[in-house]
Design an enzyme around this catalytic site. Structure first.
Site, PDB file in Angstrom:
ATOM      1  N   SER A  14     -10.358   1.176   3.748  1.00 51.57           N
ATOM      2  CA  SER A  14      -9.682   0.752   4.979  1.00 51.57           C
ATOM      3  C   SER A  14      -8.911   1.923   5.578  1.00 51.57           C
ATOM      4  O   SER A  14      -8.115   2.556   4.892  1.00 51.57           O
ATOM      5  CB  SER A  14      -8.710  -0.388   4.680  1.00 51.57           C
ATOM      6  OG  SER A  14      -9.445  -1.520   4.288  1.00 51.57           O
TER       7      SER A  14
ATOM      8  N   ARG B 206       0.806  -1.240   0.000  1.00 51.09           N
ATOM      9  CA  ARG B 206       0.000   0.000   0.000  1.00 51.09           C
ATOM     10  C   ARG B 206       0.833   1.281   0.000  1.00 51.09           C
ATOM     11  O   ARG B 206       0.385   2.337   0.471  1.00 51.09           O
ATOM     12  CB  ARG B 206      -0.979   0.029   1.196  1.00 51.09           C
ATOM     13  CG  ARG B 206      -2.014  -1.055   1.189  1.00 51.09           C
ATOM     14  CD  ARG B 206      -2.970  -0.991   0.000  1.00 51.09           C
ATOM     15  NE  ARG B 206      -3.806  -2.153  -0.028  1.00 51.09           N
ATOM     16  CZ  ARG B 206      -3.520  -3.285  -0.709  1.00 51.09           C
ATOM     17  NH1 ARG B 206      -2.433  -3.348  -1.476  1.00 51.09           N
ATOM     18  NH2 ARG B 206      -4.323  -4.321  -0.653  1.00 51.09           N
TER      19      ARG B 206
ATOM     20  N   GLU C  51      -3.594   3.844   6.861  1.00 52.02           N
ATOM     21  CA  GLU C  51      -3.462   3.681   5.413  1.00 52.02           C
ATOM     22  C   GLU C  51      -3.905   4.988   4.734  1.00 52.02           C
ATOM     23  O   GLU C  51      -3.338   5.407   3.749  1.00 52.02           O
ATOM     24  CB  GLU C  51      -4.334   2.513   4.932  1.00 52.02           C
ATOM     25  CG  GLU C  51      -4.175   2.221   3.458  1.00 52.02           C
ATOM     26  CD  GLU C  51      -4.813   0.895   3.069  1.00 52.02           C
ATOM     27  OE1 GLU C  51      -4.575  -0.127   3.740  1.00 52.02           O
ATOM     28  OE2 GLU C  51      -5.568   0.899   2.087  1.00 52.02           O
TER      29      GLU C  51
HETATM   30  C1  LIG Z   1     -15.343   2.401  -0.792  1.00 49.90           C
HETATM   31  C2  LIG Z   1     -13.833   2.355  -0.890  1.00 49.90           C
HETATM   32  C3  LIG Z   1     -13.204   1.147  -1.142  1.00 49.90           C
HETATM   33  C4  LIG Z   1     -11.817   1.090  -1.234  1.00 49.90           C
HETATM   34  N1  LIG Z   1     -11.220  -0.109  -1.492  1.00 49.90           N
HETATM   35  C5  LIG Z   1      -9.880  -0.172  -1.611  1.00 49.90           C
HETATM   36  C6  LIG Z   1      -9.240  -1.417  -1.921  1.00 49.90           C
HETATM   37  O1  LIG Z   1      -9.861  -2.434  -2.104  1.00 49.90           O
HETATM   38  N2  LIG Z   1      -7.892  -1.427  -2.020  1.00 49.90           N
HETATM   39  C7  LIG Z   1      -7.135  -0.296  -1.848  1.00 49.90           C
HETATM   40  O2  LIG Z   1      -5.899  -0.360  -1.958  1.00 49.90           O
HETATM   41  N3  LIG Z   1      -7.719   0.897  -1.557  1.00 49.90           N
HETATM   42  C8  LIG Z   1      -9.056   0.986  -1.437  1.00 49.90           C
HETATM   43  N4  LIG Z   1      -9.645   2.191  -1.147  1.00 49.90           N
HETATM   44  C9  LIG Z   1      -8.812   3.373  -0.908  1.00 49.90           C
HETATM   45  C10 LIG Z   1      -8.485   4.205  -2.158  1.00 49.90           C
HETATM   46  O3  LIG Z   1      -9.429   3.996  -3.190  1.00 49.90           O
HETATM   47  C11 LIG Z   1      -7.079   3.889  -2.680  1.00 49.90           C
HETATM   48  O4  LIG Z   1      -6.083   4.165  -1.724  1.00 49.90           O
HETATM   49  C12 LIG Z   1      -6.743   4.676  -3.951  1.00 49.90           C
HETATM   50  O5  LIG Z   1      -5.500   4.235  -4.432  1.00 49.90           O
HETATM   51  C13 LIG Z   1      -6.702   6.191  -3.761  1.00 49.90           C
HETATM   52  O6  LIG Z   1      -6.754   6.765  -5.054  1.00 49.90           O
HETATM   53  P1  LIG Z   1      -7.275   8.258  -5.262  1.00 49.90           P
HETATM   54  O7  LIG Z   1      -7.140   8.600  -6.692  1.00 49.90           O
HETATM   55  O8  LIG Z   1      -8.613   8.438  -4.661  1.00 49.90           O
HETATM   56  O9  LIG Z   1      -6.153   9.033  -4.438  1.00 49.90           O
HETATM   57  P2  LIG Z   1      -6.331  10.280  -3.452  1.00 49.90           P
HETATM   58  O10 LIG Z   1      -7.133   9.885  -2.266  1.00 49.90           O
HETATM   59  O11 LIG Z   1      -6.785  11.456  -4.215  1.00 49.90           O
HETATM   60  O12 LIG Z   1      -4.813  10.441  -3.010  1.00 49.90           O
HETATM   61  C14 LIG Z   1      -4.173   9.438  -2.257  1.00 49.90           C
HETATM   62  C15 LIG Z   1      -2.670   9.688  -2.276  1.00 49.90           C
HETATM   63  O13 LIG Z   1      -2.177   9.523  -3.598  1.00 49.90           O
HETATM   64  C16 LIG Z   1      -1.493  10.693  -4.024  1.00 49.90           C
HETATM   65  N5  LIG Z   1      -1.766  10.899  -5.452  1.00 49.90           N
HETATM   66  C17 LIG Z   1      -2.974  10.920  -6.056  1.00 49.90           C
HETATM   67  N6  LIG Z   1      -2.828  11.116  -7.381  1.00 49.90           N
HETATM   68  C18 LIG Z   1      -1.504  11.230  -7.613  1.00 49.90           C
HETATM   69  C19 LIG Z   1      -0.715  11.476  -8.776  1.00 49.90           C
HETATM   70  N7  LIG Z   1      -1.251  11.623 -10.000  1.00 49.90           N
HETATM   71  N8  LIG Z   1       0.642  11.545  -8.624  1.00 49.90           N
HETATM   72  C20 LIG Z   1       1.224  11.400  -7.412  1.00 49.90           C
HETATM   73  N9  LIG Z   1       0.530  11.189  -6.286  1.00 49.90           N
HETATM   74  C21 LIG Z   1      -0.820  11.097  -6.381  1.00 49.90           C
HETATM   75  C22 LIG Z   1      -2.047  11.820  -3.166  1.00 49.90           C
HETATM   76  O14 LIG Z   1      -1.115  12.875  -3.046  1.00 49.90           O
HETATM   77  C23 LIG Z   1      -2.294  11.102  -1.846  1.00 49.90           C
HETATM   78  O15 LIG Z   1      -1.117  11.032  -1.084  1.00 49.90           O
HETATM   79  C24 LIG Z   1     -11.040   2.275  -1.059  1.00 49.90           C
HETATM   80  C25 LIG Z   1     -11.682   3.497  -0.821  1.00 49.90           C
HETATM   81  C26 LIG Z   1     -13.067   3.543  -0.744  1.00 49.90           C
HETATM   82  C27 LIG Z   1     -13.738   4.860  -0.499  1.00 49.90           C
END
Ligand SMILES: Cc1cc2nc3c(=O)[nH]c(=O)nc-3n(C[C@H](O)[C@H](O)[C@H](O)COP(=O)(O)OP(=O)(O)OC[C@H]3O[C@@H](n4cnc5c(N)ncnc54)[C@H](O)[C@@H]3O)c2cc1C
Length: 302
Positions: free
Chosen positions: A226, A176, A296
């Protein structure tokens, strides 16, 4: 320079949207967080580059975000520029067995595109509400697989404004996490290396994965997935549930009854409520199991 002036100056070179004082509640899956001083929704790669240069030149902090599904934004919001890489930079291209997606593409869309093209390997990702950039940065995963298994390489923007291509082994993937945030990189595109498969079978696997989520996750309330990472050899959800934290509530923030590693927003939760609940959970789990839970979700803002 006041915020409006910064917004106007940025607007002279950015083609995408610029919003001053935008509430982060609208942009996070938890629906909490104070205002971003300046939010930029880039229309393409040039806007991303301009934002980075502008922030450096004016000594402004730059926060990069994707779909906001893993962020806890504090109640006083985020100072400086929030670069939300989303719909203006979300193309998905299929070439043979490789899918190239821009950072703002949504992972479920990439997974579904793979299924339609008869490419297997991204079924695990169909229900993760991430942008490609956020998924790579967090090494998002589910059902025993993660980004590190499928991302062959990515293009990123460095702190000094250059574009680099990194192969899988240079992305620094661990559980992660990746080396992206520490190196100050902005993910631009990712290449997913997949294998040929039967579209019907891939779609059926996607359906099963989505069904499993509907059964086990409290998707009816705003949440951020999570909250804690699984400690080595343990499940954070099991530890929290068995420590008796299910249903624990502060304000409108509650430990989900359905999945103990989820904190749900029952309506008006503040970041402060969620943070207090996190502290309590950590304390209780530490007391009962002598295990320190690690977050996380990423906490940002002030
Ligand atoms: C209902 C639900 C279910 C989920 N299930 C899972 C699962 O099964 N597995 C899992 O791993 N996660 C899960 N997540 C958590 C989340 O979806 C992941 O961590 C996902 O990778 C976050 O992506 P995001 O685009 O929303 O990032 P954001 O929340 O917008 O950002 C997260 C981090 O990534 C960085 N970031 C974002 N975009 C970039 C970029 N282009 N370049 C550099 N850094 C960047 C940000 O600076 C920040 O530190 C879940 C969340 C929800 C709400």
């Amino acid at each position: 320079m006041d915020l409006r002036e910064i917004g106007q100056r940025l607007g002279q070179s950015v083609k995408g949207e610029i919003i001053v004082g935008e509430s982060m509640k609208k942009h996070t899956s938890w629906r909490v967080g104070g205002p971003a001083d300046i939010m930029v929704l880039p229309a393409g790669i040039e806007d991303i580059m301009v934002c980075r240069q502008f922030a450096t030149a004016h000594g402004l902090p730059l926060t990069v975000m994707g779909n906001g599904s893993n962020m806890l934004v504090k109640d006083r919001g985020i100072r400086g520029i929030v670069l939300k890489i989303s719909r203006g930079f979300n193309r998905i291209e299929v070439r043979d067995t490789v899918i190239t997606a821009e950072a703002g593409a949504l992972l479920p869309n990439v997974s579904n595109r793979a299924a339609r093209a008869g490419l297997t390997g991204l079924e695990f990702a169909v229900g993760i509400p991430a942008s490609v950039g956020g998924a790579v940065a967090m090494n998002a995963g589910a059902h025993g697989r993660c980004m590190a298994d499928v991302v062959d390489r990515m293009a990123a923007l460095t702190g000094d404004g250059n574009t680099v291509l990194l192969k899988r082994e240079d992305i620094g993937f661990t559980y992660r996490k990746s080396g992206i945030t520490n190196k100050g990189l902005v993910v631009l595109t990712a290449d997913f290396g997949l294998k040929p498969g039967e579209p019907e079978e891939i779609m059926a696997a996607n359906k099963i994965n989505l069904e499993k989520r509907r059964h086990s996750q409290p998707l009816e309330f705003p949440n951020a997935g999570s909250v804690f990472a699984n400690p080595p050899g343990q499940w954070a959800g099991w530890l929290i549930e068995n420590a008796g934290c299910k249903g624990m509530r502060i304000g409108d923030a509650m430990v989900s009854e359905k999945h103990a590693n989820f904190i749900v927003n029952l309506g008006m939760a503040r970041a402060e409520d969620i943070l207090e609940l996190i502290t309590r959970i950590k304390h209780i789990v530490m007391k009962k199991y002598n295990i320190e839970l690690e977050l996380e979700v990423r906490v940002v803002g002030e």
